[in-house]
Write an enzyme that holds these catalytic residues in place. Sequence first.
Site, PDB file in Angstrom:
ATOM      1  N   ALA A  10      68.371  17.860  42.690  1.00  0.00           N
ATOM      2  CA  ALA A  10      69.644  18.441  43.120  1.00  0.00           C
ATOM      3  C   ALA A  10      69.531  19.918  43.438  1.00  0.00           C
ATOM      4  CB  ALA A  10      70.702  18.226  42.046  1.00  0.00           C
ATOM      5  N   ARG A  15      63.830  29.433  47.115  1.00  0.00           N
ATOM      6  CA  ARG A  15      62.620  30.102  47.606  1.00  0.00           C
ATOM      7  C   ARG A  15      61.976  29.415  48.810  1.00  0.00           C
ATOM      8  NH1 ARG A  15      58.267  31.313  43.672  1.00  0.00           N
ATOM      9  NH2 ARG A  15      59.117  29.922  42.107  1.00  0.00           N
ATOM     10  N   GLU A 154      62.178  27.422  26.237  1.00  0.00           N
ATOM     11  CA  GLU A 154      62.104  27.956  27.602  1.00  0.00           C
ATOM     12  C   GLU A 154      61.604  29.395  27.557  1.00  0.00           C
ATOM     13  OE1 GLU A 154      62.644  26.284  30.682  1.00  0.00           O
ATOM     14  OE2 GLU A 154      62.239  24.817  29.116  1.00  0.00           O
TER      15      GLU A 154
HETATM   16  C1  UD1 Z   1      61.824  23.198  34.049  1.00  0.00           C
HETATM   17  C2  UD1 Z   1      61.741  23.029  32.522  1.00  0.00           C
HETATM   18  C3  UD1 Z   1      60.535  23.795  32.001  1.00  0.00           C
HETATM   19  C4  UD1 Z   1      59.280  23.294  32.679  1.00  0.00           C
HETATM   20  C5  UD1 Z   1      59.417  23.390  34.195  1.00  0.00           C
HETATM   21  C6  UD1 Z   1      58.267  22.703  34.864  1.00  0.00           C
HETATM   22  C7  UD1 Z   1      64.050  22.819  31.700  1.00  0.00           C
HETATM   23  C8  UD1 Z   1      65.172  23.507  31.076  1.00  0.00           C
HETATM   24  N1  UD1 Z   1      62.961  23.553  31.926  1.00  0.00           N
HETATM   25  O1  UD1 Z   1      62.083  24.554  34.302  1.00  0.00           O
HETATM   26  O2  UD1 Z   1      60.403  23.611  30.609  1.00  0.00           O
HETATM   27  O3  UD1 Z   1      58.156  24.035  32.247  1.00  0.00           O
HETATM   28  O4  UD1 Z   1      60.631  22.734  34.642  1.00  0.00           O
HETATM   29  O5  UD1 Z   1      58.334  22.912  36.247  1.00  0.00           O
HETATM   30  O6  UD1 Z   1      64.118  21.616  31.963  1.00  0.00           O
HETATM   31  N2  UD1 Z   1      67.412  20.262  38.773  1.00  0.00           N
HETATM   32  C9  UD1 Z   1      68.551  19.557  39.088  1.00  0.00           C
HETATM   33  N3  UD1 Z   1      69.754  20.004  38.636  1.00  0.00           N
HETATM   34  C10 UD1 Z   1      69.873  21.111  37.866  1.00  0.00           C
HETATM   35  C11 UD1 Z   1      68.698  21.828  37.544  1.00  0.00           C
HETATM   36  C12 UD1 Z   1      67.490  21.377  38.007  1.00  0.00           C
HETATM   37  O7  UD1 Z   1      68.488  18.535  39.775  1.00  0.00           O
HETATM   38  O8  UD1 Z   1      70.988  21.430  37.491  1.00  0.00           O
HETATM   39  C13 UD1 Z   1      66.125  19.770  39.263  1.00  0.00           C
HETATM   40  C14 UD1 Z   1      65.513  20.707  40.260  1.00  0.00           C
HETATM   41  O9  UD1 Z   1      65.883  20.329  41.596  1.00  0.00           O
HETATM   42  C15 UD1 Z   1      64.019  20.501  40.038  1.00  0.00           C
HETATM   43  C16 UD1 Z   1      63.930  20.143  38.567  1.00  0.00           C
HETATM   44  O10 UD1 Z   1      65.217  19.715  38.180  1.00  0.00           O
HETATM   45  O11 UD1 Z   1      63.512  19.411  40.774  1.00  0.00           O
HETATM   46  C17 UD1 Z   1      63.494  21.328  37.698  1.00  0.00           C
HETATM   47  O12 UD1 Z   1      64.428  22.346  37.794  1.00  0.00           O
HETATM   48  P1  UD1 Z   1      64.017  23.884  37.774  1.00  0.00           P
HETATM   49  O13 UD1 Z   1      65.242  24.685  37.878  1.00  0.00           O
HETATM   50  O14 UD1 Z   1      62.933  24.117  38.744  1.00  0.00           O
HETATM   51  O15 UD1 Z   1      63.447  24.010  36.283  1.00  0.00           O
HETATM   52  P2  UD1 Z   1      62.527  25.152  35.724  1.00  0.00           P
HETATM   53  O16 UD1 Z   1      63.336  26.331  35.452  1.00  0.00           O
HETATM   54  O17 UD1 Z   1      61.344  25.288  36.581  1.00  0.00           O
END
Ligand code: UD1
Length: 447
Positions: A10, A15, A154
């Site tokens: 979602a 970036r 985190e």
């Molecule tokens: C997340 C993990 C982190 C991990 C990292 C690995 C959490 C809180 N943190 O962090 O521990 O090391 O991934 O890459 O889970 N997404 C949604 N809806 C949202 C938020 C995110 O669909 O509300 C999806 C994003 O599109 C993405 C994935 O979830 O595909 C990860 O989200 P992202 O915001 O990139 O998480 P990180 O902060 O990288």
Amino acid sequence: MATALIILGAGMGTRMNSDLPKVLHQIAGAPMLVHAMKSGAALEPERTVVVAGHGADLVEKAAKAYDSDVTIAIQSEQLGTAHAVNQAREALKGFTGDALVLYGDTPFIRPETLAAMTAARLTHDVVVLGFEAADPGRYGRLIMQDDQLDRIVEFKDATDEERRVTLCNSGVVAADSATLFDLIDAVGNDNAAGEYYLTDIIGIARARGLSATVVRCDEAETLGINSRAELSQAEALFQTHARADAQSDGVTLTAPETVFFAHDTVIGRDTVIEPNVVFGPGVTVESGATIRAFSHLEGCHVSRGAVVGPYARLRPGAELAENVKIGNFVEVKNAQVAEGAKVNHLSYIGDAAIGARSNIGAGTITCNYDGVFKHKTTIGEDAFIGSNTMLVAPVTIGDQAMTGSGSVVTKDVPPGDLAVARARQENKAGFAVRLFEKLKARKAKGS
Ligand code: UD1
Ligand code: CA
């Protein structure tokens, strides 16, 4: 054990700097979301839920094009990964079994790794996929307590000591589906990001007396894509593996670094691929074929012993039977070319069927399009199409028929006949010499 996949996609992917949702950017001709779905497909999931938000319509279309049974759950506000998983709750009503959470922007998780997670689920309630990070950066840190995973912290919320931990969270999690949603119910958003972290379920599970563990994989497998630069690195990584796989499957690649495969390219043993060949999606090449330099293939099938190129273009629906020859600067689209037929030079063959052993002369074109509709050209067996024949479709050329070169063929040609459809030649005696003299004289006068 029945498995359901929950694939998160979602996020906006700021970036990427793109109008296209991040998970739809392509690697090897398929959206990264499809790569994630393909990884998960190895577990033969009973249900697959894709959580979409930004560009949900487009995400839905791409997901359903790969698997029409997929369910789309909408997360209209991105409040964190736990909130995202929670959107799949409706779609998983009535499902009993394990839920596995994958990220749509993490395309390289191997089926073997997911199988290891399934195996670990036999002994633990929650299983997280982790990796030793060369540069742990902003990844969530996996905090172990003996052989149990105690919690995930985190980066933003971690102490200096916790930040020194190099075992990181990939984001992939497996748990019993009902347990997963129970745990998510207890997740709050009182943290540095103000988000509902999926990672919090570990601490909550442990506090409830449940067990948690980590399955480790190579860092390259958990590679997540956040920018165009990372996208091109992922493409390079995919191609490196695809080339090595092709070679170990018995395919000769003269210059492997110049050959580009699609996610679904299939090539048979003892096929030779010369330099600078590009495979778009949907190509199958059987054994013992030769794909010569600078050819581009997409959505086509090349049978045993066929030779394609150099500089050939096979477009969707090109179907080459055994020992067919397609030569330089020939384009074939939606056409069946039967065994042993040859189209050797400078031709366009579209919406056509060519019979066995027929020879299509240089420069022949099937004029398939009238500006509104497409029409079919049918050529029988052992036919001989003279060079530079325009076959104005719909048109049929019978078995063993011929066309004179330069003909514009608008009517069917019965089997065994010769069609000549061009102006008759006329020779004017001595005319060329007289004309030259006249022109030279004019030049001498300076006009
Ligand atoms: C997340 C993990 C982190 C991990 C990292 C690995 C959490 C809180 N943190 O962090 O521990 O090391 O991934 O890459 O889970 N997404 C949604 N809806 C949202 C938020 C995110 O669909 O509300 C999806 C994003 O599109 C993405 C994935 O979830 O595909 C990860 O989200 P992202 O915001 O990139 O998480 P990180 O902060 O990288
Ligand atoms: Ca991320």
